[in-house]
Write an enzyme that holds these catalytic residues in place. Structure first.
Site, PDB file in Angstrom:
ATOM      1  N   GLY A  26       0.944  -1.151   0.434  1.00  0.00           N
ATOM      2  CA  GLY A  26       0.077   0.194   0.514  1.00  0.00           C
ATOM      3  C   GLY A  26       0.853   1.506  -0.200  1.00  0.00           C
ATOM      4  N   GLY A  86      -3.330   6.293  -5.918  1.00  0.00           N
ATOM      5  CA  GLY A  86      -4.124   7.345  -5.732  1.00  0.00           C
ATOM      6  C   GLY A  86      -3.952   7.906  -7.172  1.00  0.00           C
ATOM      7  N   ASN A 141      -9.634   1.593   5.978  1.00  0.00           N
ATOM      8  CA  ASN A 141      -8.411   1.357   6.548  1.00  0.00           C
ATOM      9  C   ASN A 141      -7.343   2.174   4.979  1.00  0.00           C
ATOM     10  OD1 ASN A 141      -9.518  -0.495   5.105  1.00  0.00           O
ATOM     11  ND2 ASN A 141      -8.395  -1.860   5.353  1.00  0.00           N
ATOM     12  N   HIS A 199      -6.044   7.462   0.254  1.00  0.00           N
ATOM     13  CA  HIS A 199      -5.617   8.176  -0.884  1.00  0.00           C
ATOM     14  C   HIS A 199      -5.414   9.419  -1.512  1.00  0.00           C
ATOM     15  CE1 HIS A 199      -7.369   3.810  -2.961  1.00  0.00           C
ATOM     16  NE2 HIS A 199      -6.153   3.289  -2.194  1.00  0.00           N
ATOM     17  N   THR A 256      -5.282  -0.968  10.942  1.00  0.00           N
ATOM     18  CA  THR A 256      -5.555   1.210  11.198  1.00  0.00           C
ATOM     19  C   THR A 256      -7.095   0.725  12.291  1.00  0.00           C
ATOM     20  OG1 THR A 256      -7.464   0.088   9.685  1.00  0.00           O
ATOM     21  CG2 THR A 256      -5.248   0.920   8.980  1.00  0.00           C
ATOM     22  N   GLN A 302      -4.880  -0.484  -0.935  1.00  0.00           N
ATOM     23  CA  GLN A 302      -3.456  -2.047   0.052  1.00  0.00           C
ATOM     24  C   GLN A 302      -3.069  -2.694  -0.886  1.00  0.00           C
ATOM     25  OE1 GLN A 302      -7.021  -2.441   1.490  1.00  0.00           O
ATOM     26  NE2 GLN A 302      -7.001  -1.077   2.439  1.00  0.00           N
ATOM     27  N   ARG A 328       0.382   6.981  11.370  1.00  0.00           N
ATOM     28  CA  ARG A 328       1.531   5.976  12.301  1.00  0.00           C
ATOM     29  C   ARG A 328       2.852   5.747  11.263  1.00  0.00           C
ATOM     30  NH1 ARG A 328      -1.001   0.542  12.469  1.00  0.00           N
ATOM     31  NH2 ARG A 328      -2.054   0.740  10.483  1.00  0.00           N
ATOM     32  N   PRO A 329       3.641   6.226  11.892  1.00  0.00           N
ATOM     33  CA  PRO A 329       5.679   6.448  10.385  1.00  0.00           C
ATOM     34  C   PRO A 329       5.266   5.067   9.761  1.00  0.00           C
ATOM     35  CG  PRO A 329       5.539   6.058  13.262  1.00  0.00           C
ATOM     36  CD  PRO A 329       4.131   6.335  12.835  1.00  0.00           C
ATOM     37  N   ARG A 330       5.202   4.659   8.605  1.00  0.00           N
ATOM     38  CA  ARG A 330       5.923   4.104   7.758  1.00  0.00           C
ATOM     39  C   ARG A 330       7.154   3.534   7.946  1.00  0.00           C
ATOM     40  NH1 ARG A 330       2.880   7.484   2.669  1.00  0.00           N
ATOM     41  NH2 ARG A 330       1.077   7.236   3.370  1.00  0.00           N
TER      42      ARG A 330
HETATM   43  P1  IMP Z   1      -6.356  -3.160   8.436  1.00  0.00           P
HETATM   44  O1  IMP Z   1      -6.423  -3.452   7.390  1.00  0.00           O
HETATM   45  O2  IMP Z   1      -6.478  -2.280   9.370  1.00  0.00           O
HETATM   46  O3  IMP Z   1      -6.965  -5.127   8.998  1.00  0.00           O
HETATM   47  O4  IMP Z   1      -4.666  -3.557   9.169  1.00  0.00           O
HETATM   48  C1  IMP Z   1      -4.238  -4.805   8.667  1.00  0.00           C
HETATM   49  C2  IMP Z   1      -2.086  -4.924   8.043  1.00  0.00           C
HETATM   50  O5  IMP Z   1      -2.866  -3.603   7.193  1.00  0.00           O
HETATM   51  C3  IMP Z   1      -1.766  -3.432   9.388  1.00  0.00           C
HETATM   52  O6  IMP Z   1      -0.917  -4.169   8.961  1.00  0.00           O
HETATM   53  C4  IMP Z   1      -1.849  -2.470   8.275  1.00  0.00           C
HETATM   54  O7  IMP Z   1      -1.238  -0.639   8.538  1.00  0.00           O
HETATM   55  C5  IMP Z   1      -1.955  -2.208   7.008  1.00  0.00           C
HETATM   56  N1  IMP Z   1      -2.913  -1.227   5.436  1.00  0.00           N
HETATM   57  C6  IMP Z   1      -4.222  -1.676   5.798  1.00  0.00           C
HETATM   58  N2  IMP Z   1      -5.531  -0.358   4.943  1.00  0.00           N
HETATM   59  C7  IMP Z   1      -4.005   0.048   4.467  1.00  0.00           C
HETATM   60  C8  IMP Z   1      -3.375   1.607   3.597  1.00  0.00           C
HETATM   61  O8  IMP Z   1      -4.504   2.403   3.293  1.00  0.00           O
HETATM   62  N3  IMP Z   1      -2.199   1.567   3.839  1.00  0.00           N
HETATM   63  C9  IMP Z   1      -0.897   0.969   4.510  1.00  0.00           C
HETATM   64  N4  IMP Z   1      -1.829   0.360   5.399  1.00  0.00           N
HETATM   65  C10 IMP Z   1      -2.410  -0.571   5.207  1.00  0.00           C
HETATM   66 MG    MG Z   2      -2.413   5.278   1.510  1.00  0.00          MG
END
Ligand code: IMP
Ligand code: MG
Length: 332
Positions: free
Chosen positions: A12, A17, A40, A43, A124, A177, A253-255
Site C-alpha cells: 500500500g 491514488g 483503512n 488515497h 488501522t 492496500q 503512524r510512521p511507515r
Molecule cells: P487493517 O486493514 O486495518 O485490518 O490492517 C491490516 C494491516 O494492513 C495493517 O498492517 C495495516 O497497517 C495495513 N493497512 C491497511 N490499510 C492500509 C493502507 O491503506 N495502506 C497501508 N497499510 C494499510
Molecule cells: Mg494509503
C-alpha cells in the site's frame, strides 16, 4: 466491456491514488470502482492544486465520472457521509456520482470496537477485519439494509451489464492496500482482510476477459505500516521516511522503510499479470543519495538513480511490461 485495473505491488501507499487520478482524467471511463477494503485505506490525491485524502470514495468524482464502491468493499456509513461532505465543501460535486453496491458490507460500531482492541498485527483499527469476518461468517450487514444509503444503492449487474444509460461500460478499478497485505498472498497474518489483486477486482462483477490493462504501482523503496519488524537497521531509512513523508494517510503512524524487494515485486507482477508498471518516488532516493535493491540473497547498491533504473529495466526485460519511473511532482 473494458476494464483497467490498478493494483499495488508492495504494502500500500505506493501512489495508486495518483495513478487513478491520472487515468480518470483521460475521460475514457464510464465508471471508477473501488474493489476492496474500507476506510483503512487513504488515497492521497492532488487535484487542481488542493490535497485530498479519500478513504472510501473512488477518484472518478473529481472528473464527473460515476464512482462506485463495489461489493468487495466494507463501508463505515458515518465516514462515508463525512467524506462526501468534505469533498463537496471543496467544490467537488460528489453526491450525484456515487453508487454503493447493494451487496457491499457494513462496518458496524461493534466491528470498530473489536478492531480497536487489536494489539497483534497493528491494524488501522477501522473495523475492517471484523467486518469481513462477519461477511464470511454469513452474519454481516449489507449496504442494502441501511436506510440512509438507499439513494446510493446500485445493483452491480444492472449498473455494469444491463444499463440503458451506457452503450458499453469502460471501467477503472481502483484498489486499496497492496500485494504484501493481500489476505491470500501477503505475509499472513500481517495482512488486511480483503483481496488486493486483479482477482479481487473481477469479483466485483466483470468478466475476466474484459481486462485490458493491469497497472502495477510500486515505489523505488518499500514501506509497511503495522506491527511486524520490517525496517532495516541502516539509519538511511529514517532519512527516507522524512524525505518521502512516509507517515500513514489514515492513522498518521510512521511507515517502516526498507529497500525494494525485487523478487517480491516480480511475484506481484506475475500473479497480477501487470503490463504497465509505475515506480514512484524516484526523487526521494535522489534526495537522500542512496540506491539499493534486494534480490535473492544479495543486496545490490548503485551509484546513481539512472543505474538503479537501468538494472530494474534489464531484469524485467522478459516480462513484457511498460515501465514508468515517476517523481512526486509528476502526474504519473
Ligand atoms: P487493517 O486493514 O486495518 O485490518 O490492517 C491490516 C494491516 O494492513 C495493517 O498492517 C495495516 O497497517 C495495513 N493497512 C491497511 N490499510 C492500509 C493502507 O491503506 N495502506 C497501508 N497499510 C494499510
Ligand atoms: Mg494509503
Amino acid at each position: 466491456m473494458i476494464a483497467d485495473v490498478i493494483v499495488d505491488l508492495q504494502y500500500g501507499d505506493c501512489g495508486k491514488g495518483k495513478v487513478a487520478h491520472h487515468l480518470a482524467r483521460t475521460g475514457e471511463y464510464t465508471h471508477v470502482i473501488r474493489y476492496n477494503g474500507g476506510c483503512n485505506a487513504g488515497h492521497t490525491i492532488y487535484h487542481e492544486g488542493k490535497k485530498f485524502v479519500t478513504h472510501h470514495i473512488p477518484c472518478g468524482v473529481f472528473f464527473g465520472i460515476r464512482s462506485i464502491i463495489g461489493p468487495g468493499c466494507v463501508i463505515n456509513v458515518k465516514k462515508f457521509f463525512d467524506e462526501i461532505d468534505e469533498l463537496e465543501s471543496h467544490g467537488i460535486n460528489a453526491r450525484g456520482l456515487i453508487g454503493v453496491a447493494s451487496n457491499a458490507h457494513i462496518i458496524t460500531d461493534f466491528h470498530m470496537a473489536q478492531d480497536g482492541q487489536d494489539e497483534i498485527i497493528g491494524t488501522t483499527k477501522r473495523g475492517n477485519g471484523p467486518a469481513y469476518r462477519d461477511k464470511y461468517a454469513r452474519r454481516g450487514v449489507r449496504a442494502i439494509e441501511i436506510p440512509e444509503l438507499e439513494p446510493f444503492i446500485v445493483d452491480m449487474y444492472t449498473e455494469l451489464h444491463d444499463s440503458p444509460f451506457y452503450e458499453e461500460s469502460v471501467i477503472l478499478f481502483e484498489g486499496a492496500q497492496g500485494f504484501g497485505l493481500d489476505i491470500d498472498w501477503g505475509d499472513y497474518p500481517y495482512v488486511t482482510s480483503s483481496h488486493c489483486t486483479v482477482g479481487g477486482a473481477i469479483l466485483n462483477g466483470v468478466p475476466a476477459r474484459s481486462i485490458r490493462d493491469v497497472w502495477g504501482v510500486a515505489k523505488i523503496y518499500e514501506t509497511y505500516v503495522g506491527n511486524k519488524l520490517f525496517e532495516g537497521v541502516d539509519p538511511i531509512f529514517a532519512k527516507i521516511r522524512e524525505a518521502g513523508e512516509e507517515f500513514g494517510a489514515t492513522t498518521g503512524r510512521p511507515r517502516q522503510v526498507n529497500w525494494m524487494d525485487f523478487d517480491n515485486m516480480i511475484k506481484a507482477i506475475d500473479i497480477n499479470g501487470v503490463n504497465k508498471l509505475v515506480i514512484n518516488k524516484v526523487d526521494v532516493l535522489e534526495e537522500v543519495g542512496r540506491w539499493c535493491v534486494y534480490s535473492g540473497i544479495n543486496q545490490f547498491e548503485f551509484d546513481k538513480s539512472a543505474d538503479m533504473q537501468f538494472w530494474i529495466e534489464e531484469n524485467l526485460k522478459d516480462k513484457d511490461v511498460e515501465i514508468m519511473f515517476s517523481s512526486c511532482k509528476d502526474a504519473i
